[in-house]
Design a protein around this motif. Sequence first.
Motif, PDB file in Angstrom:
ATOM      1  N   UNK A  90     -10.580  13.050   2.408  1.00  0.00           N
ATOM      2  CA  UNK A  90      -9.649  12.803   1.316  1.00  0.00           C
ATOM      3  C   UNK A  90      -8.838  14.071   1.075  1.00  0.00           C
ATOM      4  N   UNK A  91      -7.527  13.938   1.048  1.00  0.00           N
ATOM      5  CA  UNK A  91      -6.641  15.087   0.920  1.00  0.00           C
ATOM      6  C   UNK A  91      -5.843  14.968  -0.379  1.00  0.00           C
ATOM      7  N   UNK A  92      -6.032  15.924  -1.266  1.00  0.00           N
ATOM      8  CA  UNK A  92      -5.388  15.885  -2.577  1.00  0.00           C
ATOM      9  C   UNK A  92      -4.315  16.962  -2.712  1.00  0.00           C
ATOM     10  N   UNK A  93      -3.136  16.561  -3.169  1.00  0.00           N
ATOM     11  CA  UNK A  93      -2.147  17.519  -3.666  1.00  0.00           C
ATOM     12  C   UNK A  93      -2.664  18.047  -5.006  1.00  0.00           C
ATOM     13  N   UNK A  94      -2.080  19.147  -5.492  1.00  0.00           N
ATOM     14  CA  UNK A  94      -2.546  19.716  -6.753  1.00  0.00           C
ATOM     15  C   UNK A  94      -1.562  19.487  -7.900  1.00  0.00           C
ATOM     16  N   UNK A  95      -0.427  20.177  -7.891  1.00  0.00           N
ATOM     17  CA  UNK A  95       0.526  20.127  -9.001  1.00  0.00           C
ATOM     18  C   UNK A  95       1.091  18.725  -9.189  1.00  0.00           C
ATOM     19  N   UNK A  96       0.879  18.153 -10.368  1.00  0.00           N
ATOM     20  CA  UNK A  96       1.411  16.836 -10.672  1.00  0.00           C
ATOM     21  C   UNK A  96       0.527  15.702 -10.192  1.00  0.00           C
ATOM     22  N   UNK A  97      -0.468  16.012  -9.355  1.00  0.00           N
ATOM     23  CA  UNK A  97      -1.378  14.988  -8.842  1.00  0.00           C
ATOM     24  C   UNK A  97      -2.745  15.110  -9.504  1.00  0.00           C
ATOM     25  N   UNK A  98      -3.369  16.265  -9.363  1.00  0.00           N
ATOM     26  CA  UNK A  98      -4.661  16.495 -10.020  1.00  0.00           C
ATOM     27  C   UNK A  98      -4.492  17.081 -11.411  1.00  0.00           C
ATOM     28  N   UNK A  99      -3.559  17.997 -11.561  1.00  0.00           N
ATOM     29  CA  UNK A  99      -3.351  18.646 -12.854  1.00  0.00           C
ATOM     30  C   UNK A  99      -1.898  18.534 -13.287  1.00  0.00           C
ATOM     31  N   UNK A 100      -1.683  18.519 -14.592  1.00  0.00           N
ATOM     32  CA  UNK A 100      -0.341  18.362 -15.151  1.00  0.00           C
ATOM     33  C   UNK A 100       0.349  19.725 -15.233  1.00  0.00           C
ATOM     34  N   UNK A 101       0.431  20.392 -14.092  1.00  0.00           N
ATOM     35  CA  UNK A 101       0.928  21.770 -14.060  1.00  0.00           C
ATOM     36  C   UNK A 101       2.439  21.871 -13.900  1.00  0.00           C
ATOM     37  N   UNK A 102       3.107  20.755 -13.579  1.00  0.00           N
ATOM     38  CA  UNK A 102       4.565  20.835 -13.447  1.00  0.00           C
ATOM     39  C   UNK A 102       5.200  21.289 -14.760  1.00  0.00           C
ATOM     40  N   UNK A 103       4.593  20.930 -15.888  1.00  0.00           N
ATOM     41  CA  UNK A 103       5.136  21.368 -17.185  1.00  0.00           C
ATOM     42  C   UNK A 103       4.956  22.877 -17.367  1.00  0.00           C
ATOM     43  N   UNK A 104       3.895  23.422 -16.772  1.00  0.00           N
ATOM     44  CA  UNK A 104       3.690  24.874 -16.809  1.00  0.00           C
ATOM     45  C   UNK A 104       4.759  25.556 -15.973  1.00  0.00           C
ATOM     46  N   UNK A 105       5.026  24.990 -14.797  1.00  0.00           N
ATOM     47  CA  UNK A 105       6.096  25.534 -13.961  1.00  0.00           C
ATOM     48  C   UNK A 105       7.438  25.466 -14.682  1.00  0.00           C
ATOM     49  N   UNK A 106       7.656  24.402 -15.443  1.00  0.00           N
ATOM     50  CA  UNK A 106       8.898  24.268 -16.221  1.00  0.00           C
ATOM     51  C   UNK A 106       9.112  25.493 -17.104  1.00  0.00           C
ATOM     52  N   UNK A 139      -2.781   8.024   5.621  1.00  0.00           N
ATOM     53  CA  UNK A 139      -2.554   6.894   4.730  1.00  0.00           C
ATOM     54  C   UNK A 139      -2.246   7.508   3.364  1.00  0.00           C
ATOM     55  N   UNK A 140      -1.088   7.219   2.824  1.00  0.00           N
ATOM     56  CA  UNK A 140      -0.622   7.904   1.615  1.00  0.00           C
ATOM     57  C   UNK A 140      -0.744   7.020   0.380  1.00  0.00           C
ATOM     58  N   UNK A 141      -1.372   7.570  -0.640  1.00  0.00           N
ATOM     59  CA  UNK A 141      -1.410   6.933  -1.958  1.00  0.00           C
ATOM     60  C   UNK A 141      -0.535   7.784  -2.875  1.00  0.00           C
ATOM     61  N   UNK A 142       0.529   7.199  -3.374  1.00  0.00           N
ATOM     62  CA  UNK A 142       1.492   7.931  -4.198  1.00  0.00           C
ATOM     63  C   UNK A 142       1.287   7.600  -5.674  1.00  0.00           C
ATOM     64  N   UNK A 143       1.247   8.652  -6.478  1.00  0.00           N
ATOM     65  CA  UNK A 143       1.067   8.508  -7.922  1.00  0.00           C
ATOM     66  C   UNK A 143       2.195   9.295  -8.598  1.00  0.00           C
ATOM     67  N   UNK A 144       3.333   8.662  -8.869  1.00  0.00           N
ATOM     68  CA  UNK A 144       4.485   9.387  -9.417  1.00  0.00           C
ATOM     69  C   UNK A 144       4.144  10.121 -10.711  1.00  0.00           C
ATOM     70  N   UNK A 145       4.716  11.315 -10.843  1.00  0.00           N
ATOM     71  CA  UNK A 145       4.502  12.100 -12.060  1.00  0.00           C
ATOM     72  C   UNK A 145       5.849  12.453 -12.683  1.00  0.00           C
ATOM     73  N   UNK A 146       6.480  13.510 -12.185  1.00  0.00           N
ATOM     74  CA  UNK A 146       7.746  13.959 -12.764  1.00  0.00           C
ATOM     75  C   UNK A 146       8.961  13.321 -12.101  1.00  0.00           C
ATOM     76  N   UNK A 147       8.788  12.835 -10.866  1.00  0.00           N
ATOM     77  CA  UNK A 147       9.920  12.324 -10.082  1.00  0.00           C
ATOM     78  C   UNK A 147       9.608  10.916  -9.591  1.00  0.00           C
ATOM     79  N   UNK A 148      10.581  10.007  -9.722  1.00  0.00           N
ATOM     80  CA  UNK A 148      10.402   8.639  -9.240  1.00  0.00           C
ATOM     81  C   UNK A 148      10.303   8.634  -7.714  1.00  0.00           C
ATOM     82  N   UNK A 149       9.513   7.710  -7.187  1.00  0.00           N
ATOM     83  CA  UNK A 149       9.323   7.607  -5.745  1.00  0.00           C
ATOM     84  C   UNK A 149       9.903   6.293  -5.231  1.00  0.00           C
TER      85      UNK A 149
END
Length: 216
Positions: free
Chosen positions: A1-17, A176-186
């Motif tokens: 299982x391969x996980x992205x971090x920012x915006x996927x596991x943690x709501x860190x995009x707002x921190x980057x903002x 196999x990609x599972x997409x979970x949109x956060x800040x940007x529409x997919x």
Amino acid sequence: MLFDMDGTLVDSEKVWDVGLRELAHRYGGELSVAARTRMVGTSMSESMDILHIDIAQPWRDVEASVTWLEDRVCKLFAEGLIWRPGARELLADVRAAGIPTALVTATRRRLVDVALETIGAHNFDVVVCGDEVGNAKPHPEPYLTAAAKLGAQAARCVAIEDSPTGVASAKAAGCLVVAVPCEVALIPMDGVVTIDSLTATDAVTLRSLVARRAVA
């Protein structure tokens, strides 16, 4: 299982903002919404190029901007990160099921190590950071590297992503990609399963997706 971090596991995009807008203000500019959106999922150097052009200062030194931003975001990360809905529970479920797990992020190692204090280094068998590969997302190298380090074929891995850049990287790697949109529409894509929240899936469901793909 391969996980992205920012915006996927943690709501860190707002921190980057916060960090990105403070950097733009430091240079006497204002970061536009369009430019910020283009940055999601990109490498630090690419993000700095976008910021510099957006504030009409393309001559700015990329590494100097990266250093300032990393210092600022590092302090913000250290204050703690907020989990995305269902992320902590899914990660725990995957680990309990004994599924090998990797963190695959465009964020550089220095910041990832701080973030891991929140999300737990013990949750990952492998961590691949943005400054540890020759080609960043959307190139497939990050996901191919993670799969190889896990001793798995990318085609037998599920990659969970939130950004167009990350989805493109994982898809190009053959995951196999599972997409979970956060800040940007997919945009819907063949071979990509889109869900509203990580609360909508679990280890059994993800394993079944891989099994169905194998017999398709």
